[in-house]
Motif scaffolding. Structure first.
Motif, short mmCIF file in Angstrom:
data_model
loop_
_atom_site.label_atom_id
_atom_site.label_comp_id
_atom_site.label_asym_id
_atom_site.label_seq_id
_atom_site.Cartn_x
_atom_site.Cartn_y
_atom_site.Cartn_z
N PRO A 45 -8.64 -11.37 -6.26
CA PRO A 45 -9.02 -9.98 -5.98
C PRO A 45 -7.86 -9.14 -5.46
CG PRO A 45 -10.63 -11.53 -5.09
CD PRO A 45 -9.46 -12.33 -5.52
N LEU A 46 -7.03 -9.69 -4.56
CA LEU A 46 -5.95 -8.92 -3.97
C LEU A 46 -4.62 -9.55 -4.37
CD1 LEU A 46 -5.12 -6.58 -2.15
CD2 LEU A 46 -5.19 -8.16 -0.21
N ALA A 47 -3.80 -8.81 -5.13
CA ALA A 47 -2.51 -9.32 -5.56
C ALA A 47 -1.39 -8.88 -4.64
CB ALA A 47 -2.21 -8.86 -7.00
N ALA A 48 -1.49 -7.65 -4.09
CA ALA A 48 -0.43 -7.16 -3.21
C ALA A 48 -0.97 -6.03 -2.35
CB ALA A 48 0.77 -6.67 -4.03
N SER A 49 -0.39 -5.90 -1.18
CA SER A 49 -0.75 -4.82 -0.26
C SER A 49 0.55 -4.30 0.35
CB SER A 49 -1.69 -5.34 0.84
OG SER A 49 -1.92 -4.35 1.81
N LEU A 50 0.93 -3.07 -0.02
CA LEU A 50 2.22 -2.52 0.39
C LEU A 50 2.01 -1.28 1.24
CD1 LEU A 50 4.11 -2.74 -3.03
CD2 LEU A 50 4.09 -4.43 -1.19
N ALA A 51 2.70 -1.21 2.37
CA ALA A 51 2.71 -0.01 3.19
C ALA A 51 3.97 0.78 2.85
CB ALA A 51 2.69 -0.37 4.66
N TYR A 52 3.85 2.10 2.74
CA TYR A 52 5.01 2.92 2.36
C TYR A 52 5.05 4.16 3.25
CZ TYR A 52 1.54 5.75 -0.07
OH TYR A 52 0.45 6.52 -0.36
N LEU A 104 7.89 1.71 4.32
CA LEU A 104 7.67 1.96 5.75
C LEU A 104 8.72 1.18 6.53
CD1 LEU A 104 5.62 3.55 7.47
CD2 LEU A 104 4.33 1.42 7.71
N SER A 105 9.58 1.87 7.27
CA SER A 105 10.74 1.25 7.90
C SER A 105 10.36 0.12 8.86
CB SER A 105 11.57 2.30 8.64
OG SER A 105 10.77 2.97 9.61
N GLU A 106 9.25 0.30 9.60
CA GLU A 106 8.88 -0.74 10.55
C GLU A 106 8.33 -1.98 9.86
OE1 GLU A 106 5.65 2.53 10.91
OE2 GLU A 106 7.81 2.39 10.59
N LYS A 107 7.98 -1.88 8.57
CA LYS A 107 7.51 -3.02 7.80
C LYS A 107 8.59 -3.58 6.87
CE LYS A 107 3.19 -3.30 9.11
NZ LYS A 107 2.63 -4.52 9.72
N ASN A 146 16.74 -5.72 3.73
CA ASN A 146 16.39 -6.43 4.96
C ASN A 146 14.89 -6.37 5.28
OD1 ASN A 146 19.14 -7.01 5.36
ND2 ASN A 146 19.45 -5.05 6.39
N VAL A 147 14.11 -6.94 4.40
CA VAL A 147 12.67 -7.02 4.62
C VAL A 147 12.33 -8.43 5.11
CG1 VAL A 147 10.40 -6.92 3.53
CG2 VAL A 147 12.20 -5.30 2.85
N PRO A 148 11.68 -8.57 6.27
CA PRO A 148 11.34 -9.91 6.78
C PRO A 148 10.36 -10.63 5.85
CG PRO A 148 11.15 -8.24 8.50
CD PRO A 148 11.31 -7.51 7.21
N LEU A 149 10.45 -11.96 5.86
CA LEU A 149 9.59 -12.77 5.01
C LEU A 149 8.12 -12.57 5.35
CD1 LEU A 149 9.25 -14.99 2.85
CD2 LEU A 149 9.46 -16.67 4.71
N ASP A 150 7.78 -12.43 6.64
CA ASP A 150 6.37 -12.28 6.99
C ASP A 150 5.78 -10.99 6.43
OD1 ASP A 150 7.76 -10.55 8.59
OD2 ASP A 150 6.99 -11.31 10.49
N THR A 151 6.62 -9.96 6.25
CA THR A 151 6.14 -8.74 5.60
C THR A 151 5.79 -9.00 4.14
OG1 THR A 151 7.45 -7.32 7.06
CG2 THR A 151 6.78 -6.39 4.95
N ILE A 152 6.64 -9.77 3.46
CA ILE A 152 6.38 -10.10 2.06
C ILE A 152 5.15 -11.00 1.94
CG2 ILE A 152 7.34 -11.23 0.01
CD1 ILE A 152 10.09 -10.37 0.95
#
Length: 689
Positions: free
Chosen positions: A156-163, A183-186, A210-216
């Protein structure tokens, strides 16, 4: 009268107030009705389904505001927003002319995309949105919000991105130009690209900073991150999506400060992993070349077999400053010593099931080595480890003491062949001393003859080579097992040279038996026997291989054993002189004596010396009687004393000439004066060091 006048004034004022309120209410309510009429028209013309919303219209700013709106643009694409703002003059709301929307702004939008429905042929054919957006809408902006990608099927959910924001501009060609800032904080990321409304194809460039792994992990919940613990991602990727295929990406990917754990005995952490030629297509990942920098790897022998599968995406992986551990305790300890440290090299795929590793590293933190290994997914593997020249004075005393001798001051290198599989490890190779120094370390030192060892083992390049026979290694730390094997090989080899130098030299010459010291000649001649010819060749081979060895020998002749041979030789000389006289030629000009003539000459000599003719004995033939007569002559023929001395010197010279012709320096030959003895005259070789 006055009362009537006041009454008329009050009625007039009240009527005026009602008219004013009516006009005022019409002034404010009319735009709302026009706005709702505009929304109905917008929905009919564009095909956009707009759910009931609260509508406001500002006469001062000319903005139409939709609050808490849900817009279904096409099947599979929905936008929900707190507010949608668009600037439209009041006159345009009531006009039937073609609409022109210069800009739209979505506040706190949430974009829901069903990739399966959006890419279906039905939605493409039935939607008038393409024409509407290319002729009416020029640009619009989505404020800070979220983008949700889903699949109709099992995920059902493939990706969820904050911008942070999305900028979209339309064009007459049917393409939407997209500009998205993350979104810079993400995590700092951005996307620039185009979406073709007709073909439903997305092309663009994704810039991840520089995106953290937990964000991905949060953005792609159904993706496989089971082995990942931490990483910071940077990327520059070209992106493509269409209804006919899933998302494909190509470009560069960099993972910094990464940590992966596959099992208790298989972990890796690194400072930077750079993936050049990174490609993602149909869920399959491939990498043209990777670069792993400043990494620590924990790999047991069982874990080595998993590498071909886990690195199947890589064609080549360059290693820079890799530390390889084999025990979990080493990995976890701040002072744990790596099996190999500062490894620089390449992992190259040679098949679906095999990798090669070539590189240079340090063993035991200080010893430079070159590694050439092959790893197979069935658990089999082999490696060649070349330990470069090492000053043993820099190695701990425990590792450099062998059989009670301290080898400090020596320099050595080694080449080892390792193989493993089916739960076993084997090793073989050689150890080479380019400088050999040893001194007793304590009372337990064995009886090594160090001068003999240096002379017998030092080759033409000044090296002492110690073979390491094939051994099965115990199940212990690999470095310790190899050190024990090398120490034991040195101990066994040097002890064997001390105890059985002739056996060592015999094997050096290619024989499995000890080198022979005794030399035999043909009786009365300076010619070697067949066996002794082989012995001289072996000694020649040894001397040419061992420049520190010298050879001592002495020529002998026996008055008893060599008399018959000398007498026969002198008889042959006298027969030749007699025949030459008959021919009136010089002996040196006569090639030989015919057999019949020789028999006649022997008969005459026998008659002259023995004063009788050849004996008529039974049925002996003439030739047999001649042989008997010749044997009698030999046994009674006088031999000059100087012939024995000359024979001894000739034998000595024969050996010397053989050695010199084979390239042995005359300075290495120590020859004693030749002697004549009464007993056995057997020459003996003795090596000097």
């Amino acid at each position: 009268m006055q009362n009537q006048s006041q009454s008329r004034w009050f009625v007039s004022a009240l009527a005026g107030l009602l008219i004013f309120l009516t006009l005022l209410s019409g002034y404010f309510l009319l735009p709302e009705r026009l706005a709702r009429h505009f929304l109905e028209r917008l929905s009919q013309e564009s095909g956009i389904e707009i759910l009931p919303v609260r509508v406001d219209y500002s006469l001062l700013s000319g903005e139409l505001i939709l609050k808490d709106s849900d817009l279904y643009l096409v099947p599979g694409l929905q936008i929900s927003a707190d507010e949608v703002r668009m600037r439209i003059p009041l006159s345009t709301l009531s006009s039937s002319d073609a609409l022109q929307l210069s800009g739209l702004y979505f506040q706190s939008p949430f974009i829901n995309v069903d990739l399966d429905r959006l890419g279906s042929s039905v939605s493409t054919a039935s939607s008038p949105l393409q024409k509407y957006m290319t002729t009416v809408v020029k640009s619009f902006e989505l404020g800070k919000g979220g983008l949700f990608l889903s699949r109709t099927g099992t995920q059902p959910l493939a990706a969820s991105l904050a911008y942070q924001s999305i900028q979209i501009q339309t064009s007459n060609s049917g393409e939407l130009k997209l500009s998205i800032d993350g979104l810079s904080e993400k995590g700092d990321w951005a996307f620039q690209g185009q979406f073709d409304l007709g073909a439903r194809e997305l092309n663009g460039e994704l810039d991840v900073r520089n995106v953290p792994l937990d964000t991905i992990q949060g953005a792609f919940p159904d993706s496989s991150f089971e082995h990942w613990e931490q990483a910071t991602v940077s990327a520059n990727q070209s992106v493509f999506w269409s209804p006919r295929q899933s998302v494909s990406m190509e470009g560069t990917l960099i993972l910094r400060q990464g940590l992966m754990s596959f099992a208790e005995d298989q972990k890796i952490r690194w400072d930077e992993l750079e993936l050049l030629g990174f490609s993602l297509s149909d869920g399959s990942v491939s990498v043209v070349k990777g670069s792993l920098n400043d990494a620590d790897a924990l790999l047991s022998e069982q874990a080595l077999a998993l590498l071909p599968e886990q690195l199947k995406a890589f064609s080549e992986l360059e290693l820079r400053r890799l530390n390889l551990f084999s025990q979990p305790a080493q990995w976890q300890s701040d002072h744990g010593k790596a099996e190999l440290s500062n490894l620089n090299g390449q992992l190259v795929r040679i098949s679906e099931q095999a990798l090669t590793l070539k590189g240079a590293a340090y063993a035991l933190q200080t010893l430079p080595v070159v590694v050439d290994a092959e790893l197979h997914s069935d658990g089999q593997g082999k490696a060649r480890i070349n330990l470069r020249e090492v000053d043993l004075g820099t190695v701990s005393k425990q590792k450099r003491v062998v059989a009670g001798y301290d080898l400090a001051g020596s320099k050595m290198g080694t080449v080892m062949q390792l193989s493993w599989g089916a739960g076993e490890r084997h090793a073989k190779g050689r150890l080479t001393f380019t400088r050999f120094t040893a001194r007793p370390d304590n009372g337990s030192a064995t009886d090594w003859n160090l001068p003999l060892i240096r002379a017998v083992m030092t080759d033409n390049k000044g090296r002492i080579v110690v073979p390491v026979a094939a051994h099965k290694l115990p199940e212990k730390n690999l470095s310790s097992a190899l050190i024990n094997l090398l120490q034991n090989s040195v101990k066994v080899s040097l002890k064997r040279v001390t105890d059985k130098p002739l056996l060592y030299l015999g094997q050096l010459s290619g024989s499995q038996t000890p080198l022979v010291e005794k030399i035999d000649y043909q009786p009365g001649k300076a010619l070697l026997c067949n066996e002794s010819e082989q012995t001289v060749r072996q000694w020649t081979s040894v001397l040419n291989r061992r420049p520190a060895l010298a050879l001592s020998f002495q020529g002998f002749a026996s008055r008893t054993a060599d008399r018959a041979g000398l007498a026969r030789a002198e008889l042959d000389v006298d027969l030749l002189e007699l025949y030459s006289t008959l021919l009136k030629e010089k002996p040196e000009n006569v090639a030989g004596i015919p057999l019949e003539t020789r028999e006649q000459l022997i008969e005459q000599m026998y008659l002259r010396i023995h004063n009788r003719r050849l004996p008529e004995v039974g049925e002996l033939s003439q030739q047999q009687r001649v042989v008997r007569a010749e044997n009698w002559l030999v046994s009674h023929w006088p031999v000059k004393p100087e012939s024995f001395q000359k024979l001894a010197e000739g034998r000595e010279q024969t050996i010397r000439n053989c050695l010199l012709e084979a390239g042995v320096d005359s300075k290495r030959l120590h020859i004693e004066p030749a002697q004549v003895v009464d007993g056995q005259a057997r020459m003996r070789f003795e090596f000097i060091y």
